[in-house]
Enzyme design. Structure first.
Site, mmCIF file in Angstrom:
data_model
loop_
_atom_site.group_PDB
_atom_site.id
_atom_site.type_symbol
_atom_site.label_atom_id
_atom_site.label_comp_id
_atom_site.label_asym_id
_atom_site.label_seq_id
_atom_site.Cartn_x
_atom_site.Cartn_y
_atom_site.Cartn_z
ATOM 1 N N ASP A 149 0.830 -1.202 0.000
ATOM 2 C CA ASP A 149 0.000 0.000 0.000
ATOM 3 C C ASP A 149 0.872 1.264 0.000
ATOM 4 O O ASP A 149 2.084 1.211 0.319
ATOM 5 C CB ASP A 149 -0.905 -0.027 1.248
ATOM 6 C CG ASP A 149 -2.252 0.633 1.023
ATOM 7 O OD1 ASP A 149 -2.372 1.416 0.069
ATOM 8 O OD2 ASP A 149 -3.176 0.370 1.815
ATOM 9 N N ASP A 153 -10.493 2.158 -3.568
ATOM 10 C CA ASP A 153 -11.016 1.987 -2.206
ATOM 11 C C ASP A 153 -12.522 2.070 -2.194
ATOM 12 O O ASP A 153 -13.144 1.823 -1.169
ATOM 13 C CB ASP A 153 -10.462 3.089 -1.289
ATOM 14 C CG ASP A 153 -9.179 2.643 -0.613
ATOM 15 O OD1 ASP A 153 -8.702 1.533 -0.904
ATOM 16 O OD2 ASP A 153 -8.649 3.417 0.205
HETATM 17 C C1 DGJ Z 1 -5.885 1.828 1.943
HETATM 18 C C2 DGJ Z 1 -6.248 0.618 1.129
HETATM 19 O O1 DGJ Z 1 -6.648 0.968 -0.145
HETATM 20 C C3 DGJ Z 1 -7.279 -0.192 1.879
HETATM 21 O O2 DGJ Z 1 -7.709 -1.280 1.097
HETATM 22 C C4 DGJ Z 1 -6.651 -0.670 3.153
HETATM 23 O O3 DGJ Z 1 -5.584 -1.538 2.875
HETATM 24 C C5 DGJ Z 1 -6.168 0.517 3.966
HETATM 25 N N1 DGJ Z 1 -5.326 1.383 3.184
HETATM 26 C C6 DGJ Z 1 -5.426 0.072 5.193
HETATM 27 O O4 DGJ Z 1 -4.876 1.102 5.885
#
Ligand code: DGJ
Length: 720
Positions: free
Chosen positions: A472, A541
């Site tokens: 991430d 997201d």
């Molecule tokens: C952002 C990601 O896109 C989410 O899927 C998740 O992993 C969160 N970060 C976790 O902090």
């Protein structure tokens, strides 16, 4: 095939595409980019343009001007008033006059140093055009690689400083192309956080249209890609040329239509906050640009680009391997979990036939919320009820693979790492910090930082039986200022990218059995640079099925569907608050690599039965979606009420139709399928109904949704 040189013409031929460059007394003129032309006879008209206020290099010839010639290299200062492709400061000015001095034909692709490169093939061939500016002591090599199997040519530039003094590169594009005046449209993939990669089509008018990032990452807002197509081009007809960049940092892509309607395209590193000091004897390579051409419309362009990415960019060991159906605990638990909860979730997942359990954020250090602990890559055994490997063994025992989340490029102020190395965060001395999600970015331009992250992540991957990693990146870069001179600071953003590619190539090569998925708050770094190391991307997201329709539509416009993670989440949805039936959530997620991201342990039995059926069904259609040809039937542009996408693979066809708002009347929609065999018979699975390919393509499939909340249908045909 490949490179051909005839007289003063250089031909670069890939499958159905040619690039033809003429050497005109050392100037490189672009005669053609587009469909295959094996013998070019030229047109004197190209030399007979006499325009007021354009500069002429020779006193007695008013018809030859750099402002009106089609070129592959643009410099300012000598009468070309369009966007330049290169600007280098040396001595007292930044004027350069590069002339061809030599050329080479090389087998295979040539690699840009320290950057992501396409995989070469036996049939690939490269033309290297070597130019020099004697006065400045600079050499510029332009590389063009032709790939025999695809209508794609890749290119990059190398600047070598042959002088005895340092020079400063202010701008250098990866590729620049001047194309004939015509009526064009430009297609880009734009958006924002949680609505990434919306397909936008604009008519090209006089002026400059540009998409850029200055965020230190390619970003959610724009994609390092641009498609130039005939104004009349449709999905099935017309010419289209895609320019894409294998780069994940600050980029620019532009198209300029000048006062004479001539059109210049360029793509490369963004000049904003960029300069590169090139010492005597050193050289600089640009990121690689990818040019893909279609004479048969935009769907064919998609197929060409998707296949090139799958075959030449995505890590080979995963490019043709079906992706596991996963359960991710993020939207099920967020930070609030203990071992028991994770095992309950894994248990349910295993009963439903799911194949991979992913433990998301919150398993390390003091990470009880998103304000702390980034950089402390030490397992929190209190939360996990013991060593990580014990949890993994229990998950494996349930027949599931195990995946783990990391955010390696970040540092929290409240972390042991920051307490030990506050100087490792990107920062400008005396200017404080700018926070985003309350975290800072590590300075990957510093090799010590890269070495630390390599060791920390490698240790966890080596000591634990991990099958999958989610990487991430949850903020963009500010406060650039770690350099000790102005120039060093200007170099920091690109140096960061070189550090990042060093880091990810090391880890992904060393742990080549692990499936790496990249993520940046969803699709904030969904670009070809990352895809060279990470075969999968978390597209957004935003897990709301209806919101994802345009996101998925755009995410697979140039990149293969197999790169796109797509999850079923809770209803009402956590981001949008929308209620969507489980069938529709499943149908939408099955248009990508299916996963689940909700608390399976609290679902009613009826939902679990639907999920078990979806999982079993997806295993059947998975090769069709992940390896099939994709056809866009109805564009789910915001404001539209429908979407439809079709996949065809071998003898199987999957069509998904979604109506985003329910209607009172029963309104039928005709879906005219594509890419089928006219005479073949296709049986609609779950029924005895058989259709001919001709019927499905020319009369069409009638989609009818009953009134109410049943918003989508998936049709699965098998050829008899
Ligand atoms: C952002 C990601 O896109 C989410 O899927 C998740 O992993 C969160 N970060 C976790 O902090």
């Amino acid at each position: 095939m490949g490179i051909k040189i005839e007289g003063n013409l250089f031909y670069v031929h890939s499958k159905n595409m040619s690039l033809i460059i003429e050497n005109h007394e050392g100037d490189l003129l672009l005669r053609h980019i587009g469909g295959k032309i094996t013998a070019y006879h030229g047109s004197n008209a190209l030399f007979e343009k006499d325009h007021a206020f354009s500069g002429n290099p020779t006193p007695d010839d008013r018809t030859y001007s750099f402002d009106t010639q089609r070129q592959i290299l643009g410099v300012h200062g000598f009468g070309d008033f369009r966007q330049p492709s290169i600007s280098i400061s040396h001595d007292t000015n930044d004027l350069t006059q590069f002339k061809l001095k030599d050329y080479h034909v090389l087998s295979g692709a040539v690699e840009a140093a320290g950057l992501p490169n396409p995989y070469s093939t036996e049939n690939a061939e490269t033309l290297a055009l070597v130019l020099e500016d004697k006065l400045a002591g600079l050499e510029l090599t332009l590389y063009y690689t032709a790939y025999a199997e695809r209508s794609t040519i890749s290119s990059f530039a190398k600047i070598s400083n042959l002088s005895d003094k340092a020079v400063v590169i202010n701008r250098v594009l990866s590729t620049m192309l001047d194309v004939p005046a015509s009526d064009y449209d430009v297609v880009t993939l734009q958006g924002a956080y949680a609505r990434e990669k919306t397909v936008r089509r604009h008519k090209l008018e006089q002026g400059i249209f540009t998409v850029t990032s200055n965020r230190g990452a390619s970003g959610h807002a724009h994609t390092p890609a641009m498609v130039l197509c005939d104004h009349t081009a449709t999905e099935d007809a017309g010419q289209a040329l895609a320019l894409q960049l294998l780069y994940s940092g600050n980029f620019q892509a532009f198209v300029q239509k000048n006062q004479l309607n001539e059109v210049r395209l360029g793509i490369g590193i963004n000049d904003d906050n960029f300069a590169w000091e090139l010492s005597a004897g050193d050289s600089f390579d640009t990121p690689v640009a990818i040019m893909t051409y279609s004479a048969k419309g935009l769907t064919h362009l998609t197929h060409e680009s998707q296949l090139f990415v799958q075959e030449h960019i995505m890590p080979k060991q995963f490019a043709h391997v079906e992706r596991p159906i996963l359960i991710n605990n993020w939207e099920a638990t967020y930070f609030d979990f203990k071992k028991e909860k994770l095992l309950d979730l894994a248990n349910e997942a295993s009963k439903l036939g799911i194949e991979l359990f992913v433990l998301d954020d919150g398993w390390f250090g003091n990470r009880f919320d998103d304000n702390r602990a980034l950089g402390d890559w030490v397992v929190n055994e209190e939360k996990l009820g013991g060593p990580l490997n014990d949890l993994i063994a229990e998950v494996h025992a349930k027949g599931l693979k195990f995946g783990l989340w990391f955010e390696p490029e970040m540092i929290s102020v409240d972390s042991d790492l920051y307490r030990a190395h506050p100087d490792w965060a990107i920062q400008a001395e005396g200017r404080g910090h700018t926070y985003s999600r309350n975290q800072l970015v590590l300075n990957l331009a510093n090799p010590d930082v890269v070495a630390y992250i390599k060791a920390a992540i490698d240790k966890i991957l080596t000591e634990n039986a991990i099958d999958y990693v989610k990487w991430d990146y949850n903020r963009n870069i500010t406060n650039i200022g770690n350099g000790d001179t102005y120039l060093a600071t200007q170099m920091q953003s690109h140096a960061y990218m070189l550090g990042l590619y060093d880091l990810v190539s090391y880890l992904t090569e060393k742990h080549s059995n692990i499936l790496f998925e990249s993520c940046s708050g969803g699709g904030g770094r969904n670009d070809l640079g990352m895809m060279r190391y990470f075969p999968q991307v978390w597209a957004s997201d935003n897990t709301d099925a209806i919101s994802r329709l345009p996101i998925q539509y755009g995410s697979s416009y140039l990149y293969p569907t197999i790169s796109m993670g797509a999850h079923v989440s809770a209803s009402p949805n956590h981001q949008m608050g929308r209620t969507t039936p489980i069938e529709t959530r499943g149908n939408v997620a099955m248009m990508g690599n299916l996963g689940y991201e909700l608390d399976l342990t609290s679902l009613p039995e009826s939902d679990k039965e639907v999920i078990a059926a979806q999982v079993a069904h997806y295993k059947d259609i998975r090769p069709v979606v992940q390896f099939g040809k994709q056809y866009r039937l109805i564009n789910p542009e915001q404001g539209s009420n429908e979407a439809a996408v079709q996949f065809v693979h071998e003898d199987k066809v999957v069509v998904t139709y979604v109506r985003t708002l329910s209607t009172i009347e029963t309104i039928e929609t005709t879906l005219k399928l594509k890419g089928l065999e006219e005479e073949a018979l296709y049986c609609l699975q779950g029924t005895d109904q058989v259709y001919s390919g001709a019927e499905l393509m020319y009369a069409g499939l009638t989609a009818i949704l009953p009134q109410g909340d049943y918003l989508s249908k998936q049709y699965y045909f098998v050829k008899q």
